[in-house]
Motif scaffolding. Structure first.
Motif, mmCIF file in Angstrom:
data_model
loop_
_atom_site.group_PDB
_atom_site.id
_atom_site.type_symbol
_atom_site.label_atom_id
_atom_site.label_comp_id
_atom_site.label_asym_id
_atom_site.label_seq_id
_atom_site.Cartn_x
_atom_site.Cartn_y
_atom_site.Cartn_z
ATOM 1 N N THR A 47 0.994 -1.184 0.206
ATOM 2 C CA THR A 47 0.146 -0.113 0.079
ATOM 3 C C THR A 47 0.770 1.238 -0.093
ATOM 4 O OG1 THR A 47 -1.808 -1.110 1.248
ATOM 5 C CG2 THR A 47 -1.801 1.159 1.280
ATOM 6 N N GLY A 53 -4.204 8.542 -5.450
ATOM 7 C CA GLY A 53 -5.259 9.035 -4.492
ATOM 8 C C GLY A 53 -6.078 7.935 -4.224
ATOM 9 N N ILE A 161 3.134 -16.592 7.026
ATOM 10 C CA ILE A 161 1.912 -17.673 7.219
ATOM 11 C C ILE A 161 1.939 -18.681 6.043
ATOM 12 C CG2 ILE A 161 -0.569 -17.727 7.438
ATOM 13 C CD1 ILE A 161 0.876 -16.404 9.786
ATOM 14 N N SER A 207 4.263 -3.643 -11.698
ATOM 15 C CA SER A 207 4.209 -2.530 -10.705
ATOM 16 C C SER A 207 4.306 -2.920 -9.469
ATOM 17 C CB SER A 207 3.185 -1.436 -10.925
ATOM 18 O OG SER A 207 2.099 -2.137 -10.362
ATOM 19 N N ARG A 384 -10.737 -2.212 -12.686
ATOM 20 C CA ARG A 384 -10.544 -1.380 -11.670
ATOM 21 C C ARG A 384 -10.447 0.106 -12.102
ATOM 22 N NH1 ARG A 384 -6.808 0.893 -7.846
ATOM 23 N NH2 ARG A 384 -5.052 0.158 -8.942
ATOM 24 N N GLY A 387 -7.760 4.573 -7.942
ATOM 25 C CA GLY A 387 -8.444 5.382 -6.713
ATOM 26 C C GLY A 387 -9.278 4.658 -5.889
HETATM 27 P P1 FAD Z 1 -1.012 -4.768 0.463
HETATM 28 O O1 FAD Z 1 -0.796 -3.375 0.559
HETATM 29 O O2 FAD Z 1 -0.435 -5.299 -0.638
HETATM 30 O O3 FAD Z 1 -0.714 -5.500 2.105
HETATM 31 C C1 FAD Z 1 -0.719 -7.023 1.886
HETATM 32 C C2 FAD Z 1 -0.037 -7.230 3.523
HETATM 33 O O4 FAD Z 1 0.032 -8.579 3.423
HETATM 34 C C3 FAD Z 1 1.229 -7.107 3.613
HETATM 35 O O5 FAD Z 1 1.524 -6.550 4.993
HETATM 36 C C4 FAD Z 1 2.254 -8.409 3.334
HETATM 37 O O6 FAD Z 1 3.244 -8.345 4.106
HETATM 38 C C5 FAD Z 1 1.192 -9.242 4.024
HETATM 39 N N1 FAD Z 1 1.434 -10.559 3.468
HETATM 40 C C6 FAD Z 1 1.090 -11.051 2.377
HETATM 41 N N2 FAD Z 1 1.358 -12.421 2.114
HETATM 42 C C7 FAD Z 1 1.624 -12.599 3.549
HETATM 43 C C8 FAD Z 1 1.758 -14.000 4.338
HETATM 44 N N3 FAD Z 1 1.722 -15.137 3.503
HETATM 45 N N4 FAD Z 1 1.928 -13.962 5.433
HETATM 46 C C9 FAD Z 1 1.748 -12.969 6.261
HETATM 47 N N5 FAD Z 1 1.643 -11.616 5.711
HETATM 48 C C10 FAD Z 1 1.663 -11.544 4.450
HETATM 49 N N6 FAD Z 1 -4.698 2.151 -5.629
HETATM 50 C C11 FAD Z 1 -5.469 3.242 -5.534
HETATM 51 O O7 FAD Z 1 -6.507 3.285 -5.102
HETATM 52 N N7 FAD Z 1 -4.793 4.470 -5.734
HETATM 53 C C12 FAD Z 1 -3.474 4.464 -6.120
HETATM 54 O O8 FAD Z 1 -3.195 5.988 -6.230
HETATM 55 C C13 FAD Z 1 -2.928 3.569 -6.316
HETATM 56 N N8 FAD Z 1 -1.497 3.626 -6.797
HETATM 57 C C14 FAD Z 1 -0.754 2.409 -6.725
HETATM 58 C C15 FAD Z 1 0.616 2.523 -7.199
HETATM 59 C C16 FAD Z 1 1.134 1.304 -7.107
HETATM 60 C C17 FAD Z 1 2.953 1.497 -7.499
HETATM 61 C C18 FAD Z 1 0.745 -0.038 -6.991
HETATM 62 C C19 FAD Z 1 1.600 -1.121 -7.148
HETATM 63 C C20 FAD Z 1 -0.591 -0.041 -6.697
HETATM 64 C C21 FAD Z 1 -1.535 1.047 -6.481
HETATM 65 N N9 FAD Z 1 -2.912 1.061 -6.044
HETATM 66 C C22 FAD Z 1 -3.366 2.233 -6.016
HETATM 67 C C23 FAD Z 1 -3.356 -0.195 -5.772
HETATM 68 C C24 FAD Z 1 -3.113 -0.190 -4.302
HETATM 69 O O9 FAD Z 1 -1.973 0.302 -3.505
HETATM 70 C C25 FAD Z 1 -3.239 -1.571 -3.520
HETATM 71 O O10 FAD Z 1 -4.231 -2.514 -4.274
HETATM 72 C C26 FAD Z 1 -3.562 -1.535 -2.280
HETATM 73 O O11 FAD Z 1 -2.704 -0.842 -1.422
HETATM 74 C C27 FAD Z 1 -3.569 -3.232 -1.646
HETATM 75 O O12 FAD Z 1 -3.632 -3.033 -0.313
HETATM 76 P P2 FAD Z 1 -4.045 -4.263 0.713
HETATM 77 O O13 FAD Z 1 -3.960 -3.921 2.016
HETATM 78 O O14 FAD Z 1 -4.932 -5.319 0.170
HETATM 79 O O15 FAD Z 1 -2.685 -5.084 0.392
#
Ligand code: FAD
Length: 571
Positions: A47, A53, A161, A207, A384, A387
């Motif tokens: 994240t 945004g 995990i 990315s 998707r 944002g």
């Molecule tokens: P993540 O942030 O991926 O967190 C996953 C967590 O799970 C991490 O802590 C990881 O360590 C943990 N984890 C994974 N596997 C295991 C395991 N086996 N055991 C223990 N822990 C584990 N979206 C928008 O809406 N706006 C934006 O501007 C935007 N910009 C982006 C820019 C980039 C470069 C990228 C790559 C994505 C962007 N996105 C954006 C998408 C968005 O950032 C992600 O979809 C979102 O942050 C995912 O959040 P999450 O909490 O689901 O997972």
């Protein structure tokens, strides 16, 4: 028997990205003992990389905006596959989540009269993205982390995990290995929230960060959770192409949101041809395919991309609005984007498919297992909107945490049986051997096969080729082996992650073969049209060693939402 650590908690949250942290805050606020685990260090989740945004219809810049228009945009750009209720909840609740972040100290960019500034993004009718320059994810994580650390939440980072545990039909905890110490953990919990993010690492050019290997999909699938829409994987139109070491790194849509235009090597602004109305700000699938088509037609740049140009804006404006992009190009490519064009090409970006969940509770098909964030599926349909993921992790992270807390209040703790822990420890340690197949070599072949055969344009022959390769690599999985010990052993981690990547890849390819049409991110040259027959989600359940597929028609419910949107496509 191997020694291991026992943890007992009410709510176990797997993942410390935005979804996991927001879930943990809710569970802790409900008065429950809450534990968060993450495979990387706290604050380093994927994240943090988010740039452009958070989409929320505050109407600060375009007063006509409201949740109904946001809802309609999700349905339209998701090409009708989104779950209506999930989209409604998101559109209605995200403004409140943004104000909450602000109350917690997030420093958004401002309008001249001091309100949260909103920028344009592809596919959104109005300027809707609340942002902090192009570092929105960093501010989001910083704020949530600050809130989490000021609550009574236990955090175990670098704990990977490897397995979820069930008692009857209910999830009762998880087993994992702490990568920095090599110690094993058995974490018993009354409820589990899975928030492990996406799986972009199954492709060669992405990315995504190193963490995005689809672990949550594997963990949930293996204990019987239903997966959905796995064929839907988003290509972002603009990733860096040069130098090779940074290929795929994201160039935020914020550049186009701030006025950036796309040009081919003839300096033609080709989006005028592909999308005369929305131009560079059409939905990502449309712009990504346009970029790809220009490159394929030989109108690309020296390094195999197209140009993205924002030099018509003043250097001061660019540095203020896109400070991260300015530094990224300067430091990695030696390009000053205030004076020179960027070279960009499509890059794998976001997994729309994932764990199916109930819109009201976020519970998966496994009792007590809740899912939120990129690992979950139902909001984005076939495409998707930018944002909407940061919006998703805040809205459904909170909901998942609340529901898990409610569930945990009614359940008792079931300790994970000793023999199950020992079996899992043996299975992990079995990868430690001097002679074995190198996991990185299999990963390399897998990601190449996915990029070559399951890319931005698909057809039956290539998909079958991809599937054949995945099945061949699956057979080699049993022979994996890495030298070294259990502490900080990246090779060992790779062996475990590879299992997730193989499952995710197989699910993507098999679903893509089934969906005989083109819709959103799923574009098939042999079925180039969208078909009404395919207004359904493809779901997957584990059936022994096989994947069992089924279909669920998209239900236009609740029906009153039809007034905000084109319901005729469903009749
Ligand atoms: P993540 O942030 O991926 O967190 C996953 C967590 O799970 C991490 O802590 C990881 O360590 C943990 N984890 C994974 N596997 C295991 C395991 N086996 N055991 C223990 N822990 C584990 N979206 C928008 O809406 N706006 C934006 O501007 C935007 N910009 C982006 C820019 C980039 C470069 C990228 C790559 C994505 C962007 N996105 C954006 C998408 C968005 O950032 C992600 O979809 C979102 O942050 C995912 O959040 P999450 O909490 O689901 O997972």
């Amino acid at each position: 028997n191997e020694p291991y650590n026992k943890v007992k908690t009410d709510v176990l949250v797997i993942g410390a990205g935005g979804a996991g942290l927001r879930a943990a805050i809710s569970a802790a606020d409900a008065g429950l003992k809450t534990t968060v685990v993450s495979k990387s260090l706290i604050g380093k989740a994927h994240t943090v990389m988010a740039e452009g945004g958070i989409a929320a219809s505050l109407g600060n810049v375009d007063p006509k905006d409201n949740w109904q228009v946001h809802f309609g945009d999700i349905m339209e750009e998701g090409v009708y596959l989104s779950n209506w209720r999930i989209a409604e909840i998101l559109a209605k609740e995200v403004p409140e989540r943004v104000f909450e972040l602000e109350k917690w100290g997030a420093l958004f960019d401002r309008t001249p009269d001091g309100r949260i500034l909103q920028r344009a993004f592809g596919g959104h009718t109005y300027r809707r993205l609340c942002h902090v320059g192009d570092r929105t994810g960093l501010e989001l994580i910083r704020t949530l982390q600050d809130q989490a650390l000021h609550r009574d939440i236990d955090i175990l980072d670098e704990l990977y995990i490897t397995k979820l545990v069930k008692d009857g039909d209910r999830v009762t905890g998880a087993i994992g290995i702490k990568m920095n110490t090599g110690e094993f953990y058995a974490l018993s919990a009354k409820a589990v929230v899975i928030a492990t993010g996406g799986a972009g690492k199954v492709y060669k050019v992405t990315s995504n960060s190193w963490e995005s290997t689809g672990d949550g999909i594997k963990l949930a699938y293996e204990i019987g959770a239903t997966l959905m829409d796995m064929e839907m994987f988003q290509f972002h139109p603009t990733g860096m192409v040069y130098p090779p070491g940074v290929r795929g790194l994201l160039v935020t849509e914020g550049v186009r949101g701030e006025g950036g235009i796309l040009l081919n090597n003839k300096m033609e602004r080709y989006m005028l041809k592909y999308s005369p109305e929305k131009k560079e700000l059409d939905a990502r699938d449309v712009v990504a395919r346009a970029n790809y088509a220009e490159i394929q037609a030989g109108r690309g740049t020296e390094h195999g991309g197209v140009y993205l140009d924002i030099t018509h804006k003043s250097p001061q404006y660019i540095k203020e609005k896109l400070p991260h992009m300015y530094m990224q190009y300067l430091e990695f490519a030696g390009v000053d984007i205030t004076k020179e064009k960027m070279e960009v090409a499509p890059t794998i970006h976001y997994q729309m498919g994932g764990i199916r969940f109930d819109p009201e509770t976020c519970m998966s098909s496994v009792n007590g297992l809740f899912a939120a964030g990129e690992v979950a599926c139902g909001l984005h349909g076939a495409n998707r909107l930018g944002g909407n993921s940061l919006a998703d992790i805040l809205v459904f992270g909170r909901r998942a945490g609340n529901s898990a807390a409610e569930f945990a209040k009614k359940e008792s703790l079931v300790e994970i049986p000793e023999d199950e822990v020992q079996d899992q420890i043996s299975s992990v340690l079995s990868f430690l051997k001097e002679k074995g197949t190198n996991p990185y070599s299999i990963m390399d072949q897998l990601t190449t096969a996915m990029s070559d055969n399951v890319g931005i344009l698909r057809d039956e022959d290539h998909l079958n080729k991809g599937l054949e390769k995945i099945l061949e690599l699956k057979k080699q999985y049993a022979s994996l082996g890495v030298p070294g010990g259990r502490r900080y052993n990246h090779g060992l981690l790779a062996c475990m992650e590879l299992k997730s990547m193989l499952i995710v890849s197989e699910a993507i390819v098999r679903s893509a073969l089934l969906r005989k049409e083109s819709r959103g991110a799923h574009a098939r040259t042999d079925y180039p049209k969208k078909s009404k027959e395919w207004l359904k989600n493809i779901i997957i359940n584990k059936d022994g060693e096989n994947m069992k597929f089924d279909y669920i028609p998209v239900q236009p419910t609740p029906p009153e939402l039809a007034q905000y949107y084109k319901p005729e496509v469903y009749s």
